[in-house]
Design a protein around this motif. Sequence first.
Motif, short mmCIF file in Angstrom:
data_model
loop_
_atom_site.label_atom_id
_atom_site.label_comp_id
_atom_site.label_asym_id
_atom_site.label_seq_id
_atom_site.Cartn_x
_atom_site.Cartn_y
_atom_site.Cartn_z
N SER A 16 10.73 -9.81 44.26
CA SER A 16 10.49 -11.05 43.50
C SER A 16 9.97 -10.75 42.11
CB SER A 16 9.51 -11.94 44.25
OG SER A 16 10.03 -12.32 45.49
N LEU A 17 9.04 -9.83 41.99
CA LEU A 17 8.50 -9.47 40.67
C LEU A 17 9.57 -8.82 39.80
CD1 LEU A 17 4.92 -8.19 41.54
CD2 LEU A 17 5.54 -10.27 40.29
N LEU A 18 10.41 -7.98 40.39
CA LEU A 18 11.49 -7.36 39.63
C LEU A 18 12.46 -8.42 39.11
CD1 LEU A 18 12.49 -4.12 41.55
CD2 LEU A 18 11.66 -4.31 39.22
N LEU A 19 12.83 -9.36 39.95
CA LEU A 19 13.74 -10.41 39.52
C LEU A 19 13.13 -11.25 38.41
CD1 LEU A 19 15.32 -11.51 42.92
CD2 LEU A 19 16.36 -10.13 41.11
N LEU A 20 11.85 -11.51 38.48
CA LEU A 20 11.15 -12.24 37.43
C LEU A 20 11.17 -11.45 36.12
CD1 LEU A 20 9.47 -14.72 36.60
CD2 LEU A 20 7.45 -13.46 37.38
N ALA A 21 10.90 -10.15 36.22
CA ALA A 21 10.94 -9.30 35.02
C ALA A 21 12.34 -9.25 34.42
CB ALA A 21 10.45 -7.89 35.36
N TYR A 22 13.36 -9.16 35.28
CA TYR A 22 14.74 -9.13 34.79
C TYR A 22 15.10 -10.45 34.10
CZ TYR A 22 15.47 -5.09 37.92
OH TYR A 22 15.40 -3.88 38.56
N THR A 23 14.64 -11.56 34.67
CA THR A 23 14.91 -12.86 34.06
C THR A 23 14.23 -12.98 32.70
OG1 THR A 23 15.16 -13.88 36.23
CG2 THR A 23 14.71 -15.36 34.39
N ASN A 24 13.00 -12.49 32.59
CA ASN A 24 12.31 -12.51 31.31
C ASN A 24 13.04 -11.67 30.27
OD1 ASN A 24 10.30 -14.25 32.15
ND2 ASN A 24 8.88 -12.61 32.71
N ARG A 25 13.53 -10.51 30.68
CA ARG A 25 14.32 -9.68 29.77
C ARG A 25 15.55 -10.43 29.30
NH1 ARG A 25 14.82 -3.75 32.60
NH2 ARG A 25 12.73 -3.03 32.19
N PHE A 26 16.24 -11.05 30.24
CA PHE A 26 17.45 -11.78 29.91
C PHE A 26 17.17 -12.90 28.91
CE2 PHE A 26 20.37 -15.31 30.54
CZ PHE A 26 21.58 -14.68 30.34
N LEU A 27 16.13 -13.67 29.14
CA LEU A 27 15.80 -14.79 28.25
C LEU A 27 15.44 -14.30 26.86
CD1 LEU A 27 13.80 -17.07 30.70
CD2 LEU A 27 16.13 -17.40 29.86
N THR A 28 14.69 -13.21 26.79
CA THR A 28 14.31 -12.65 25.49
C THR A 28 15.54 -12.17 24.73
OG1 THR A 28 12.17 -11.97 26.36
CG2 THR A 28 12.92 -10.87 24.36
N ILE A 29 16.43 -11.48 25.42
CA ILE A 29 17.64 -10.97 24.77
C ILE A 29 18.55 -12.12 24.36
CG2 ILE A 29 19.74 -9.63 25.16
CD1 ILE A 29 18.01 -7.70 26.79
N ALA A 30 18.65 -13.15 25.19
CA ALA A 30 19.48 -14.30 24.84
C ALA A 30 18.98 -14.95 23.56
CB ALA A 30 19.50 -15.31 25.99
N THR A 31 17.68 -15.09 23.42
CA THR A 31 17.10 -15.65 22.20
C THR A 31 17.41 -14.76 21.00
OG1 THR A 31 15.32 -16.66 23.49
CG2 THR A 31 14.94 -16.40 21.13
N ILE A 33 19.93 -12.65 20.67
CA ILE A 33 21.37 -12.73 20.36
C ILE A 33 21.66 -13.98 19.54
CG2 ILE A 33 23.64 -13.14 21.38
CD1 ILE A 33 22.83 -11.19 23.61
N ARG A 34 21.09 -15.10 19.93
CA ARG A 34 21.31 -16.34 19.19
C ARG A 34 20.81 -16.22 17.75
NH1 ARG A 34 19.80 -18.37 24.39
NH2 ARG A 34 21.59 -19.37 25.37
N SER A 35 19.66 -15.60 17.60
CA SER A 35 19.08 -15.41 16.27
C SER A 35 19.95 -14.49 15.42
CB SER A 35 17.67 -14.85 16.40
OG SER A 35 17.15 -14.51 15.15
N LEU A 36 20.37 -13.36 15.99
CA LEU A 36 21.20 -12.42 15.25
C LEU A 36 22.57 -13.03 14.93
CD1 LEU A 36 20.44 -9.04 17.05
CD2 LEU A 36 19.70 -9.75 14.77
N HIS A 37 23.10 -13.81 15.84
CA HIS A 37 24.38 -14.47 15.60
C HIS A 37 24.27 -15.41 14.40
CE1 HIS A 37 27.52 -17.54 16.27
NE2 HIS A 37 28.24 -16.49 16.62
N LYS A 38 23.19 -16.16 14.36
CA LYS A 38 22.96 -17.09 13.25
C LYS A 38 22.82 -16.31 11.94
CE LYS A 38 19.75 -20.52 11.52
NZ LYS A 38 18.40 -21.05 11.61
N ASN A 39 22.03 -15.22 11.97
CA ASN A 39 21.85 -14.39 10.78
C ASN A 39 23.17 -13.79 10.31
OD1 ASN A 39 19.15 -14.93 10.91
ND2 ASN A 39 18.57 -12.92 11.72
N TYR A 40 24.01 -13.36 11.26
CA TYR A 40 25.29 -12.76 10.89
C TYR A 40 26.22 -13.79 10.26
CZ TYR A 40 29.57 -10.09 11.02
OH TYR A 40 30.73 -9.45 10.66
#
Length: 131
Positions: A16-31, A33-40
């Motif tokens: 459960s803790l691993l899945l939570l950590a993986y989800t946090n990583r995913f959300l951070t990276i998604a944010t 990517i959106r920021s870099l896409h906008k900048n690009y």
Amino acid sequence: MNIDVTTPALLFPAISLLLLAYTNRFLTIATLIRSLHKNYKESPDTTLLGQIENLRKRVYLIKHMQGVGVASLFFCVLCMFLLFAGQIEIGKYVFGLSILLLMLSLILSLKEIAISVDALELHLSDIESGK
């Protein structure tokens, strides 16, 4: 080896803790990517493309880390059901499969961390090249 229903239950908090950590990583990276896409879109830059490609690899790995982690949790629960139903031998094999899947998820996590370090190196190389 003696195994009862409480043995696979020990993996629940870890998975459960691993899945939570993986989800946090995913959300951070998604944010990110959106920021870099906008900048690009505002100012095309090859460094941004390299960062976006790196993040794409990481998102792909995180998807697989989560999938394998969920499969591990599923087989852990299945193991508990089999043990509860008196299918001790099958339960042992299913528990072993659950542990193997958890190990695979951790290996994928290490690979994702290595790619993350590469991304930081790319980011820092931009600063260092300006010296």
